[in-house]
Every structure is written in structure tokens, then in C-alpha cells.
Motif scaffolding. Structure first.
Motif, PDB file in Angstrom:
ATOM      1  N   GLU A  50      50.865  -2.165 -52.007  1.00 17.02           N
ATOM      2  CA  GLU A  50      51.794  -1.110 -51.286  1.00 17.02           C
ATOM      3  C   GLU A  50      52.249  -1.678 -50.000  1.00 17.02           C
ATOM      4  N   LEU A  51      50.829  -1.082 -49.240  1.00 21.54           N
ATOM      5  CA  LEU A  51      51.174  -1.637 -48.024  1.00 21.54           C
ATOM      6  C   LEU A  51      51.425  -3.081 -46.772  1.00 21.54           C
ATOM      7  N   VAL A  52      50.309  -3.888 -48.089  1.00 18.13           N
ATOM      8  CA  VAL A  52      50.012  -5.321 -47.324  1.00 18.13           C
ATOM      9  C   VAL A  52      51.238  -5.611 -48.518  1.00 18.13           C
ATOM     10  N   THR A  53      51.833  -5.489 -49.181  1.00 19.47           N
ATOM     11  CA  THR A  53      53.175  -5.988 -50.092  1.00 19.47           C
ATOM     12  C   THR A  53      54.743  -5.687 -49.125  1.00 19.47           C
ATOM     13  N   ASN A  54      54.166  -4.278 -48.230  1.00 20.26           N
ATOM     14  CA  ASN A  54      55.210  -4.333 -47.785  1.00 20.26           C
ATOM     15  C   ASN A  54      55.302  -4.734 -46.339  1.00 20.26           C
ATOM     16  N   SER A  55      54.222  -5.051 -45.530  1.00 25.47           N
ATOM     17  CA  SER A  55      54.222  -5.917 -44.527  1.00 25.47           C
ATOM     18  C   SER A  55      54.504  -7.414 -45.055  1.00 25.47           C
ATOM     19  N   CYS A  56      54.431  -7.467 -46.391  1.00 26.57           N
ATOM     20  CA  CYS A  56      55.075  -8.979 -46.274  1.00 26.57           C
ATOM     21  C   CYS A  56      55.997  -9.439 -46.384  1.00 26.57           C
ATOM     22  N   VAL A  57      56.955  -7.844 -46.791  1.00 24.34           N
ATOM     23  CA  VAL A  57      58.223  -7.981 -47.370  1.00 24.34           C
ATOM     24  C   VAL A  57      59.114  -7.934 -46.135  1.00 24.34           C
ATOM     25  N   HIS A  58      58.757  -7.677 -44.819  1.00 21.55           N
ATOM     26  CA  HIS A  58      59.247  -6.268 -44.715  1.00 21.55           C
ATOM     27  C   HIS A  58      58.469  -6.821 -42.927  1.00 21.55           C
ATOM     28  N   GLY A  59      56.975  -7.020 -42.546  1.00 18.55           N
ATOM     29  CA  GLY A  59      57.047  -7.576 -41.446  1.00 18.55           C
ATOM     30  C   GLY A  59      57.186  -9.085 -41.055  1.00 18.55           C
ATOM     31  N   TRP A  81      47.826  -3.543 -40.336  1.00 17.61           N
ATOM     32  CA  TRP A  81      49.129  -3.917 -39.132  1.00 17.61           C
ATOM     33  C   TRP A  81      49.929  -4.871 -39.464  1.00 17.61           C
ATOM     34  N   ASP A  82      51.278  -5.710 -38.308  1.00 23.16           N
ATOM     35  CA  ASP A  82      52.008  -6.599 -38.919  1.00 23.16           C
ATOM     36  C   ASP A  82      52.849  -6.277 -37.614  1.00 23.16           C
ATOM     37  N   GLY A  83      53.622  -7.602 -36.874  1.00 20.55           N
ATOM     38  CA  GLY A  83      54.284  -8.049 -35.640  1.00 20.55           C
ATOM     39  C   GLY A  83      55.714  -7.231 -36.411  1.00 20.55           C
ATOM     40  N   GLY A  84      56.135  -6.784 -37.052  1.00 21.65           N
ATOM     41  CA  GLY A  84      57.477  -6.278 -37.125  1.00 21.65           C
ATOM     42  C   GLY A  84      57.790  -5.192 -36.918  1.00 21.65           C
ATOM     43  N   ASP A  85      58.890  -4.822 -36.285  1.00 22.16           N
ATOM     44  CA  ASP A  85      59.707  -3.677 -35.688  1.00 22.16           C
ATOM     45  C   ASP A  85      59.035  -2.670 -36.523  1.00 22.16           C
ATOM     46  N   GLY A  86      59.978  -2.492 -37.793  1.00 21.31           N
ATOM     47  CA  GLY A  86      60.294  -1.660 -38.595  1.00 21.31           C
ATOM     48  C   GLY A  86      59.232  -0.439 -39.171  1.00 21.31           C
ATOM     49  N   ALA A 110      48.872   9.173 -51.620  1.00 20.86           N
ATOM     50  CA  ALA A 110      48.020   9.109 -50.033  1.00 20.86           C
ATOM     51  C   ALA A 110      47.722  10.785 -49.761  1.00 20.86           C
ATOM     52  N   LEU A 111      46.272  11.156 -50.045  1.00 21.98           N
ATOM     53  CA  LEU A 111      46.452  12.489 -48.702  1.00 21.98           C
ATOM     54  C   LEU A 111      46.959  12.371 -48.092  1.00 21.98           C
ATOM     55  N   SER A 112      46.834  11.823 -47.000  1.00 25.80           N
ATOM     56  CA  SER A 112      48.006  11.847 -45.573  1.00 25.80           C
ATOM     57  C   SER A 112      48.615   9.713 -45.431  1.00 25.80           C
ATOM     58  N   TRP A 113      49.647  10.079 -45.130  1.00 21.46           N
ATOM     59  CA  TRP A 113      49.654   8.514 -44.568  1.00 21.46           C
ATOM     60  C   TRP A 113      50.305   8.628 -43.167  1.00 21.46           C
ATOM     61  N   GLY A 114      51.125   7.360 -42.431  1.00 19.36           N
ATOM     62  CA  GLY A 114      51.586   6.903 -40.739  1.00 19.36           C
ATOM     63  C   GLY A 114      52.206   6.067 -40.870  1.00 19.36           C
ATOM     64  N   THR A 115      52.231   5.659 -39.526  1.00 19.43           N
ATOM     65  CA  THR A 115      53.041   4.689 -39.222  1.00 19.43           C
ATOM     66  C   THR A 115      52.933   4.697 -37.504  1.00 19.43           C
ATOM     67  N   ARG A 116      52.083   3.996 -36.844  1.00 20.52           N
ATOM     68  CA  ARG A 116      52.554   4.242 -35.656  1.00 20.52           C
ATOM     69  C   ARG A 116      53.028   2.586 -34.529  1.00 20.52           C
ATOM     70  N   PRO A 117      53.422   3.307 -33.711  1.00 19.52           N
ATOM     71  CA  PRO A 117      53.377   1.589 -33.254  1.00 19.52           C
ATOM     72  C   PRO A 117      52.415   1.002 -32.539  1.00 19.52           C
ATOM     73  N   LEU A 118      52.204   0.012 -32.263  1.00 23.07           N
ATOM     74  CA  LEU A 118      51.083  -1.267 -31.368  1.00 23.07           C
ATOM     75  C   LEU A 118      51.662  -1.379 -30.322  1.00 23.07           C
ATOM     76  N   MET A 119      50.741  -1.508 -29.074  1.00 21.60           N
ATOM     77  CA  MET A 119      51.125  -1.761 -27.415  1.00 21.60           C
ATOM     78  C   MET A 119      51.807  -2.778 -27.555  1.00 21.60           C
ATOM     79  N   GLU A 120      50.992  -4.115 -27.773  1.00 20.68           N
ATOM     80  CA  GLU A 120      51.549  -5.707 -27.985  1.00 20.68           C
ATOM     81  C   GLU A 120      52.444  -6.047 -28.924  1.00 20.68           C
ATOM     82  N   GLY A 121      53.137  -4.869 -29.496  1.00 20.07           N
ATOM     83  CA  GLY A 121      54.159  -5.038 -30.702  1.00 20.07           C
ATOM     84  C   GLY A 121      53.795  -4.964 -32.154  1.00 20.07           C
ATOM     85  N   GLY A 122      55.421  -4.560 -33.046  1.00 20.15           N
ATOM     86  CA  GLY A 122      54.323  -4.535 -34.109  1.00 20.15           C
ATOM     87  C   GLY A 122      54.021  -3.142 -34.679  1.00 20.15           C
ATOM     88  N   LYS A 123      53.676  -3.063 -35.170  1.00 18.49           N
ATOM     89  CA  LYS A 123      53.132  -1.419 -35.778  1.00 18.49           C
ATOM     90  C   LYS A 123      51.850  -1.414 -36.547  1.00 18.49           C
TER      91      LYS A 123
END
Length: 131
Positions: A50-59, A81-86, A110-123
Motif C-alpha cells: 500500500e505504501l509503495v503503491t501510494n508513492s507510485c501513484v501520488h509521489g 520514500w518518494d520525491g512528492g510533497d503531498g 499498522a501498530l503505528s504509522w506516519g509521515t515526515r518531510p525529507l530535508m532534500e524534498g519529498g517525504k
């Protein structure tokens, strides 16, 4: 085509975004769960898919998958990780929709999940699951 970039610290897989990426990510995760002696990798495979599919579609750009064990509790952490900002969000239930349930599934499994930005862009979007 995928590139398998391994480091001794954190198992890492770099994928081109596309239809083959989720399957390659599932196999990569399954190998590490086997290495760690996990009896069941079903939840981990669903989460990484699911995480990879989301990155492929939206990242944007390549998709990087990392799996490692949390030193505090031994649970598996899956990072994508992917280069998308959303940022991924849990969508409201729509029984007519043919897609849009992936992040909801992640939030439930998931026991827990989340997202965080990457300093070089993306998430990075991550999910934690038991072994």
C-alpha cells in the motif's frame, strides 16, 4: 527495472515507480522477515504494498523502501520514500469508490504509522508492524 542498494545498517531497495514496484517491495520485505525469523509476513506485505503503491501513484521520482527493526520493541519498521510533497491522508469512506482505501488500510493494520518531510524534498511514509 529495480536497483538493489544494500547497506549493512538498513536494508534498502530503490525502485522505479511503476506497476512492478509493489510486487518487488513485497518480495524484498518477505526476504527480511524470513531472515528475522518472522512466522507471518502478511501484514508487512500488505503495508509495504500500500505504501509503495501510494508513492507510485501520488509521489515523484524513484521509490526507496527500507525495512528495519525498532531497537526498543523489536517490531518491524517499513519506510517508503518518494520525491512528492503531498502527504497521505485517510479518506472518508465511499462505498462507490474503486480506489482510495490504501491509507485507511495502513491505519488499521499498522501498530503505528506516519509521515515526515525529507530535508532534500519529498517525504517518508512509515508503518510499524509486529513480527
Amino acid at each position: 527495472m529495480s536497483l538493489n542498494a544494500m547497506t549493512p545498517e538498513v536494508p534498502t531497495l530503490v525502485l522505479e515507480a511503476g506497476d512492478r514496484a509493489p510486487g518487488l517491495a513485497r518480495r524484498f520485505l518477505a526476504e527480511w522477515f524470513r531472515e528475522w525469523g518472522a512466522g507471518d509476513d502478511y501484514v508487512g506485505r500488505v503495508l509495504v504494498s500500500e505504501l509503495v503503491t501510494n508513492s507510485c501513484v501520488h509521489g515523484e521520482g524513484p521509490v526507496v523502501v527500507r525495512v528495519f527493526r525498532d531497537e526498543r520493541d523489536g517490531a518491524a519498521v517499513i519506510e517508503v520514500w518518494d520525491g512528492g510533497d503531498g502527504r497521505p491522508v485517510v479518506c472518508a469512506e465511499d462505498v462507490q469508490a474503486t480506489s482510495g482505501r490504501g491509507v485507511f488500510l495502513v491505519s488499521e493494520l499498522a501498530l503505528s504509522w506516519g509521515t515526515r518531510p525529507l530535508m532534500e524534498g519529498g517525504k517518508v511514509t512509515w508503518a510499524k508492524c509486529g513480527l
